[in-house]
Design an enzyme around this catalytic site. Structure first.
Site, PDB file in Angstrom:
ATOM      1  N   SER B 191       0.872  -1.175   0.169  1.00 42.96           N
ATOM      2  CA  SER B 191       0.026   0.040  -0.030  1.00 42.96           C
ATOM      3  C   SER B 191       0.837   1.173  -0.012  1.00 42.96           C
ATOM      4  O   SER B 191       1.847   1.531  -1.021  1.00 42.96           O
ATOM      5  CB  SER B 191      -0.972   0.195   1.225  1.00 42.96           C
ATOM      6  OG  SER B 191      -1.910   0.805   1.174  1.00 42.96           O
ATOM      7  N   ASP B 441      -8.208  -5.714  -6.112  1.00 39.39           N
ATOM      8  CA  ASP B 441      -8.033  -4.439  -5.346  1.00 39.39           C
ATOM      9  C   ASP B 441      -8.252  -3.183  -5.737  1.00 39.39           C
ATOM     10  O   ASP B 441      -7.870  -2.838  -6.867  1.00 39.39           O
ATOM     11  CB  ASP B 441      -6.577  -4.459  -4.752  1.00 39.39           C
ATOM     12  CG  ASP B 441      -6.187  -3.441  -4.181  1.00 39.39           C
ATOM     13  OD1 ASP B 441      -6.974  -2.567  -3.443  1.00 39.39           O
ATOM     14  OD2 ASP B 441      -4.942  -3.432  -3.716  1.00 39.39           O
ATOM     15  N   HIS B 466      -5.932  -6.564  -1.774  1.00 42.53           N
ATOM     16  CA  HIS B 466      -5.027  -5.534  -1.221  1.00 42.53           C
ATOM     17  C   HIS B 466      -3.652  -6.419  -0.716  1.00 42.53           C
ATOM     18  O   HIS B 466      -3.957  -7.014   0.057  1.00 42.53           O
ATOM     19  CB  HIS B 466      -5.733  -4.770  -0.427  1.00 42.53           C
ATOM     20  CG  HIS B 466      -4.932  -3.304  -0.405  1.00 42.53           C
ATOM     21  ND1 HIS B 466      -4.613  -2.567  -1.367  1.00 42.53           N
ATOM     22  CD2 HIS B 466      -4.450  -2.526   0.641  1.00 42.53           C
ATOM     23  CE1 HIS B 466      -3.934  -1.258  -0.973  1.00 42.53           C
ATOM     24  NE2 HIS B 466      -3.813  -1.375   0.343  1.00 42.53           N
TER      25      HIS B 466
END
Lengths: 509, 509
Positions: B191, B441, B466
């Site tokens: 991320s 995602d 994710h």
């Protein structure tokens, strides 16, 4: 002998293009000079403006953040930049943009002394940009030089990273304004400007497709290169002309010291070296000589030049001729004086020499040397013609604290930009950088002298001095210099050609 | 409907690893939650510590400059880092160093949720390092969270560039202390941490030889990718399970709005959705639903998981089963409630739901989103199941000014790190980066999904959510995930092998 002082002085002078130092630092002064920096700048600009009638540009300003890397409230400042679109073929034809990374001085002076960029712009159809480095010239934060240079708090943002970000923001905005987002940018820079150009290519590959970094001593940090290399190279420049010249200079320091310890010794030295007023210490004299030798090594060009003062071609040869060729019986000091006069008084106009006595003023490069640009330098016992000296980091830090109230960060540059193992680091990373160096230039000791990869290449000119390739061509250019510039042009054309090809490939998809 | 608020909220939540947001932000709360951030952190740490007995590390601290890029006087702060040398083969054998780029949350939580790094360290003989991101967890400047988050002046140094420099300085010092200067560093991150990992490889190639950037939306800036892509991807995740589910959700917003405008409509909505207390506005409800859908898309894993709350495998499938499978005659709102309960109340323990009403607190990621991390997001009229919304930069900036007294710099990230033409920029620049993305995602829309060069590669998992690849392996891992991790290990081995070869070549010379 207070070596640190002498070495600080050299450091501040030496990294500069010769006269850039004079514009902004406190170099050894000749009689004609009044106070440093402000008064020098117009004088030299005026001087060079006569020589550069062919350079036409507009002067503009751009509002910059003082701190790109935080969101603290700071006043903005106005960055000056010079721009010429005269030969630019425009955005539709993806005309290149040549950007010179302004270094530690007035940008107009760099523009006037980087003839190479102006000369080649037409054949590339290129726009030419010369943005000024923050805190120099007219790109001064806080409204005035006095305010900007007041203390460590106001000087805090005078760093290389901020300067690179200035360039990045400026060029991004300009490209947007010109609808030139797809036009390739090529970076140029000499000396510290060359360091900036190579670092910019490495840190902002999306902004510039390549960089010509001339005489950029990006390895002159920590222990990446031997600390003695700078003074060894200066010394070699003298030795290659004449061993006896080298020896005379090497012996002269003891003679000066001995003379200075005599009764009326300083007075005698004042007379011998025609110092204006009275010499305060032998160190001042030694600093003055020291600087001249290092300067001479940098501008040891094969043709007459006219930086700080007019010089003959191969000036070190001329200095040594004077030192060696004085009549039998001439004293060592008189020989040195005759030699050094080639540098400080080639025209013979100077009546007496004024030694600078404040090398630690609130000066831009001094600040940079006391913060990021810590370049450790020693003078070896045998290979150097200078007095032996071991770089002493504590003393250096102490001096910086005294001068600016700031603590140097000697390991920061290699942390931020690398350097310890540049070949391994960049062999498979990065592309399109030319490191050009002349081996007569003492700064070549901190330069990249070997190819790193197919497109990160080193161009080495055994007979070259400090970034001579960036200067305007002359009728007296030796063949190797003509060839060197031709190679640079060819490589840059290759970068731009590759770029166009990639663009076409993308737009074909 | 006050869309900006809703979108700001999503923005703040969505970029995070699901629970990272909860650690540090103000996400929609369930009944069990008290106030945000501080109370959440220990709860989740505790929770995860049960699951991660195999992770052993020491916790240490390192004194960092608050501002790496200026010399202004600032207090230093203590950066926390987790370190394990358990499997490290040491400097003599050039044992690798695996460094996870800490992102916006408590580093212990990231360490516990990045099982991949811990699992593969032994076979590499690698040291493992998890430095914490400044201003998060325990790495708080100015002595306390309250002081650090007081205002724009104290928050000023919470930027990605400063965080990268923290990592660079820390690893340089650690390597020196371990005499491990020659040990190769490999970066990991998910991320925002993945963004940091890839940027770090690009900006500090001399510090790390490669980076695995998982679910790193480095292109989610300006107009690099369509502003609608995030919500389109969330919507697609629902549509692929069931068109009627997608349609029910798409229709529900108008139903909610209409209901809210009735007399006692808010009361009725409060009852239908079992909100604790009384619903203040339909927007609050819509934000709450909005967040759940986006969260669900991110954690749409093929096996049961346990982030914010326990979830079944393929949670969106389960949500849609509830929405679609309710008895004929069930109202739209009741269907939505049954569906969303899969997310907010899978265990069935929650009596009533507490909606968060302060999404704009002094929160770290909110600050970053209001300064550098401006990720424009819109919701398209047709392709999105969310209410239509056009990103409005002025409104966004106004909100940031109101919340923090700071002006966002929406173009800074692309200026500093690039992004507009990443393929062309990096095709012949840089090396050794893996961009891994799962197409379920929604953040994959801002990710790098195509190979850039031979060694800057994109690994795309059509069924992935994710950064699932960074999580510890489980018995339920599908084959594609096992293969994905095997490919990553192979690539990293290749980087390290190449590095050893270059080192040998150099030492042979």
């Amino acid at each position: 002998m207070a070596k640190p002082k002498s070495f600080d002085l050299l450091l501040l002078i030496a990294v500069n293009v010769i006269v850039a130092a004079i514009l902004t630092s406190s170099p050894p002064s000749v009689a004609a000079a009044a106070s440093p920096s402000s008064k020098w700048a117009p004088r030299f600009l005026g001087k060079f403006s006569r020589k550069t009638e062919q350079i036409r540009y507009e002067t503009r300003n751009f509002s910059q953040r003082l701190d790109h890397f935080s969101f603290s409230e700071n006043p903005r400042f106005s960055q000056r930049y010079l721009i010429s679109t005269e030969h630019w073929v425009g955005p539709d034809r993806l005309g290149p943009i040549f950007l010179y990374c302004g270094n530690e001085g007035d940008i107009a002076w760099f523009a006037a002394n980087t003839g190479f960029v102006w000369e080649i712009a037409p054949q590339f159809g290129a726009m030419v940009l010369f943005p000024e480095h923050r805190y120099y010239g007219k790109s001064i934060p806080y409204g005035s030089r006095e305010e900007a240079y007041r203390n460590a708090t106001t000087l805090a943002y005078l760093t290389a990273e901020q300067a690179l970000a200035d360039f990045a923001v400026l060029i991004t905005e300009l490209k947007r304004n010109f609808s030139a987002e797809d036009c390739p940018v090529v970076l140029f820079g000499g000396s510290y400007g060359g360091m900036l150009a190579s670092w910019m290519r490495l840190k902002y590959p999306h902004i510039a497709i390549g960089a010509l970094a001339s005489s950029a001593p990006i390895l002159q940090f920590e222990d990446v290169v031997p600390k003695e290399i700078f003074y060894d190279l200066v010394s070699n420049d003298f030795k290659r002309e004449s061993t006896s010249c080298f020896n005379t200079i090497k012996e002269s320091w003891d003679v000066i010291t001995a003379e200075g310890e005599k009764n009326d010794g300083l007075l005698q030295l004042t007379k011998t070296f025609r110092i204006c007023g009275k010499l305060k210490s032998t160190e001042d004299l030694m600093d003055w000589l020291d600087s001249a030798y290092s300067y001479l090594a940098m501008v040891n060009y094969p043709y007459p030049s006219n930086f700080l003062m007019p010089l003959p071609g191969h000036p070190i040869r001329e200095v040594c001729k004077k030192i060696d060729g004085s009549p039998v019986g001439t004293s060592t000091l008189e020989r040195i004086f005759r030699g050094i006069s080639v540098y400080y008084n080639y025209t013979g106009d100077v009546e007496c020499f004024k030694l600078d006595d404040d090398p630690h003023g609130m000066d831009g490069w001094n600040w940079q040397a006391c913060t990021e640009m810590v370049m450790p330098m020693s003078s070896g016992r045998d290979t150097s013609m200078f007095p032996a000296y071991d770089f002493n980091l504590s003393a250096y830090q102490e001096q910086c604290w005294k001068d600016f109230g700031v603590r140097p960060r000697p390991r920061w540059i290699t942390t931020e930009f690398g350097g310890h193992d540049i070949k391994a680091d960049l062999e498979r990373f990065g592309s399109n950088i030319i490191f050009s160096n002349g081996l007569l230039d003492p700064w070549s000791g901190g330069g990249v002298l070997q190819n790193i990869s197919e497109s990160i290449v080193a161009l080495v000119a055994p007979e070259g001095a400090h970034h001579i390739d960036l200067r305007a061509s002359t009728n007296e250019d030796p063949d190797w210099l003509v060839d060197l510039r031709a190679t640079e042009i060819k490589l840059i054309k290759g970068w731009i050609g590759d770029y166009y090809q990639r663009k076409r490939k993308v737009s074909d998809i």
